[in-house]
Design a protein around this motif. Sequence first.
Motif, PDB file in Angstrom:
ATOM      1  N   THR A  71       0.628  -1.243   0.068  1.00 10.62           N
ATOM      2  CA  THR A  71       0.054  -0.109  -0.039  1.00 10.62           C
ATOM      3  C   THR A  71       0.865   1.150   0.054  1.00 10.62           C
ATOM      4  N   SER A  75       2.340   1.123  -4.834  1.00 11.52           N
ATOM      5  CA  SER A  75       1.391   0.384  -5.225  1.00 11.52           C
ATOM      6  C   SER A  75       0.347   1.083  -6.059  1.00 11.52           C
ATOM      7  N   TYR A  76      -0.487   0.108  -6.740  1.00 12.57           N
ATOM      8  CA  TYR A  76      -1.574   0.738  -7.577  1.00 12.57           C
ATOM      9  C   TYR A  76      -2.830   0.691  -6.696  1.00 12.57           C
ATOM     10  N   GLY A  77      -3.049   1.934  -6.137  1.00 11.10           N
ATOM     11  CA  GLY A  77      -4.096   1.815  -5.049  1.00 11.10           C
ATOM     12  C   GLY A  77      -5.442   1.590  -5.749  1.00 11.10           C
ATOM     13  N   ALA A  78      -5.751   2.107  -6.850  1.00 15.42           N
ATOM     14  CA  ALA A  78      -6.949   2.017  -7.355  1.00 15.42           C
ATOM     15  C   ALA A  78      -7.218   0.544  -7.964  1.00 15.42           C
ATOM     16  N   ILE A  79      -6.178   0.039  -8.477  1.00 14.76           N
ATOM     17  CA  ILE A  79      -6.520  -1.473  -8.908  1.00 14.76           C
ATOM     18  C   ILE A  79      -6.384  -2.437  -7.864  1.00 14.76           C
ATOM     19  N   ARG A  80      -5.822  -2.093  -6.906  1.00 17.10           N
ATOM     20  CA  ARG A  80      -5.795  -2.840  -5.621  1.00 17.10           C
ATOM     21  C   ARG A  80      -7.264  -2.799  -4.937  1.00 17.10           C
ATOM     22  N   GLU A  81      -7.904  -1.803  -4.923  1.00 16.22           N
ATOM     23  CA  GLU A  81      -9.091  -1.829  -4.475  1.00 16.22           C
ATOM     24  C   GLU A  81     -10.074  -2.345  -5.506  1.00 16.22           C
ATOM     25  N   THR A  82      -9.740  -2.103  -6.674  1.00 18.76           N
ATOM     26  CA  THR A  82     -11.005  -2.962  -7.696  1.00 18.76           C
ATOM     27  C   THR A  82     -10.799  -4.603  -7.314  1.00 18.76           C
ATOM     28  N   ARG A  85     -12.287  -5.705  -3.830  1.00 25.29           N
ATOM     29  CA  ARG A  85     -13.752  -5.383  -3.652  1.00 25.29           C
ATOM     30  C   ARG A  85     -14.574  -6.037  -4.809  1.00 25.29           C
ATOM     31  N   GLN A  86     -14.005  -6.126  -6.298  1.00 21.30           N
ATOM     32  CA  GLN A  86     -14.861  -6.637  -7.295  1.00 21.30           C
ATOM     33  C   GLN A  86     -14.445  -8.050  -7.545  1.00 21.30           C
ATOM     34  N   VAL A 126      -9.820  -3.374 -16.310  1.00 19.83           N
ATOM     35  CA  VAL A 126      -8.656  -2.822 -15.836  1.00 19.83           C
ATOM     36  C   VAL A 126      -7.580  -2.931 -16.979  1.00 19.83           C
TER      37      VAL A 126
END
Length: 207
Positions: A71, A75-82, A85-86, A126
């Motif tokens: 984190t 890190s790729y924060g947006a991709i990590r969160e996707t 969650r998804q 993505v």
Amino acid sequence: LYLPIRGGPVEEVVHWMATLDHVSPDGLINGMNQKQLRQWKKGNPGFRSFTVLRHPAPRAHSVFCRRILGTGKQSYGAIRETLRRQFKLPLPPAGEAGSYDRETHRIAFGMFLDFLQSNLAGQTAVRVDAEWASQSQALAGFAELGPPDLLIREDEMEADLPALARKLGRMDPDPVPAAVPDVPFALDEIYDAELEALIASVYQRDY
């Protein structure tokens, strides 16, 4: 002339090249567009171009640890969160890594490989990032300007890069730095036949 493939030991090779000229990595020529690169090649007869290939298994694991699991700034924060969650990867929320153990790491990495298989097939929203894109595709891209003279495997670069330097007149090259270990777990701690088969399926052309 180093043609880096992202996801491999780019920082280590750049650092080693900088030591040949006794400069910092920022002192090396980089960021050239195609026209500038052609001009540089024309003005430097006798140059050698090379790239370093990393085995698909440690390459995928490294990008997972650095870009997805971590984190920090890398890190790729947006991709990590996707993915969390998804795609339901069991990644701990930022700052809450206490319950993340080795078995969870193996599961999360396996699910990341499932994601890569869909992502590389164009079946996700993505982006296909250069860190995990096929190395075969990267080599095909290099061909527009001329393929590398040398393809060096990462596990052989400790011998091959100094040999290349000596061939070009740098007779006392420094050792090539080793890659930074993956954290929080090394690939060897989770690797098994199932993961091997999955990675081979994702990266058939690279194998």
